[in-house]
Design an enzyme around this catalytic site. Structure first.
Site, PDB file in Angstrom:
ATOM      1  N   LYS A 132       0.826  -1.304   0.101  1.00  0.00           N
ATOM      2  CA  LYS A 132       0.024   0.125  -0.095  1.00  0.00           C
ATOM      3  C   LYS A 132       0.922   1.254  -0.116  1.00  0.00           C
ATOM      4  CE  LYS A 132      -3.127   2.705   3.082  1.00  0.00           C
ATOM      5  NZ  LYS A 132      -3.604   2.839   4.313  1.00  0.00           N
ATOM      6  N   ASP A 150      -6.177   0.249  -0.310  1.00  0.00           N
ATOM      7  CA  ASP A 150      -6.327   0.505   1.192  1.00  0.00           C
ATOM      8  C   ASP A 150      -7.920  -0.188   1.364  1.00  0.00           C
ATOM      9  OD1 ASP A 150      -8.018   2.054   0.515  1.00  0.00           O
ATOM     10  OD2 ASP A 150      -7.429   3.781   1.689  1.00  0.00           O
TER      11      ASP A 150
END
Length: 224
Positions: A132, A150
């Site tokens: 991420k 996310d």
């Protein structure tokens, strides 16, 4: 209510065009804001670390305090560990994040000559940096193709039926196959802002949603 089909690539493009028009009404995700404000990959990287499991306003305040005091990997490493913790408090898990930030600074100095890599695989060599964060740095700081997944991107992509995946990492793999590359960079920013304001995890604001006519609402039990 009629059952709507899952969104395909064409429908997602339509949805993103609508969200793009709506986005100025919402607050930009904090990492996007930091990237625009700083134009600095290192500050963007540290902003990503600070933002994990932390409210945007808390992240922004901690980020400003830290970089007013120490703006480079060398300067951060010169801070006493307790000083670094105090500067970033009260971000979530601030003691752990202080250790991670120090480790990243050491790796940047030892392995990369203090330059933040612009490649996902190279960023993943930094201790404490996951997919991420790596994708966010590549897209937000360098403007290079990447898909940051996310909790919002994972939830909404599956809620649309565009992908069917159980984890964010698997959603990223599926999106890389299904999402047209022209949308990769903007996808995270739009969906995070959308997820924070309209498409909540529980009881989303479907009555306010400009793409409700497209959405199959997969997994939505209750809405407003």
């Amino acid at each position: 209510m009629a059952v709507r089909a899952p969104l395909d690539a064409r429908a997602v493009s339509r949805a993103l065009a609508i969200l793009r028009r709506e986005a100025p009404k919402w607050n930009a995700p904090i990492v996007s804001f930091i990237a625009v404000q700083s134009r600095d990959p290192f500050r963007t990287l540290i902003g990503c670390i600070l933002s994990l499991r932390t409210k945007d306003e808390t992240t922004a305040a901690a980020w400003h305090r830290l970089f007013e005091r120490a703006a480079t990997p060398d300067a951060i490493l010169k801070l006493a560990p307790k000083t670094l913790e105090a500067l970033i408090y009260p971000v979530g898990f601030y003691r752990t994040k202080a250790r991670v930030i120090r480790g990243i600074c050491r790796d940047l100095i030892d392995k990369f000559g203090t330059v933040v890599p612009d490649d996902i695989d190279e960023l993943l060599k930094l201790k404490g940096v996951g997919r991420k964060t790596a994708n966010l740095v590549v897209t937000e700081a360098y403007g290079r193709p990447g898909i940051c997944v996310d909790t919002h991107v994972h939830r909404i992509s599956n809620r649309w039926g565009f992908v069917k995946a159980k984890t964010p990492d698997k959603t990223e793999v599926a999106l890389r196959k299904a999402l047209p590359p022209r949308h990769w960079i903007e996808y995270n920013g739009l969906l995070v802002a959308f997820g924070q304001t309209i498409c909540h995890p529980t009881s989303p604001w479907c009555s306010r949603c400009k793409i409700a006519h497209l959405c199959p609402r997969i997994g939505v039990i209750r809405s407003r």
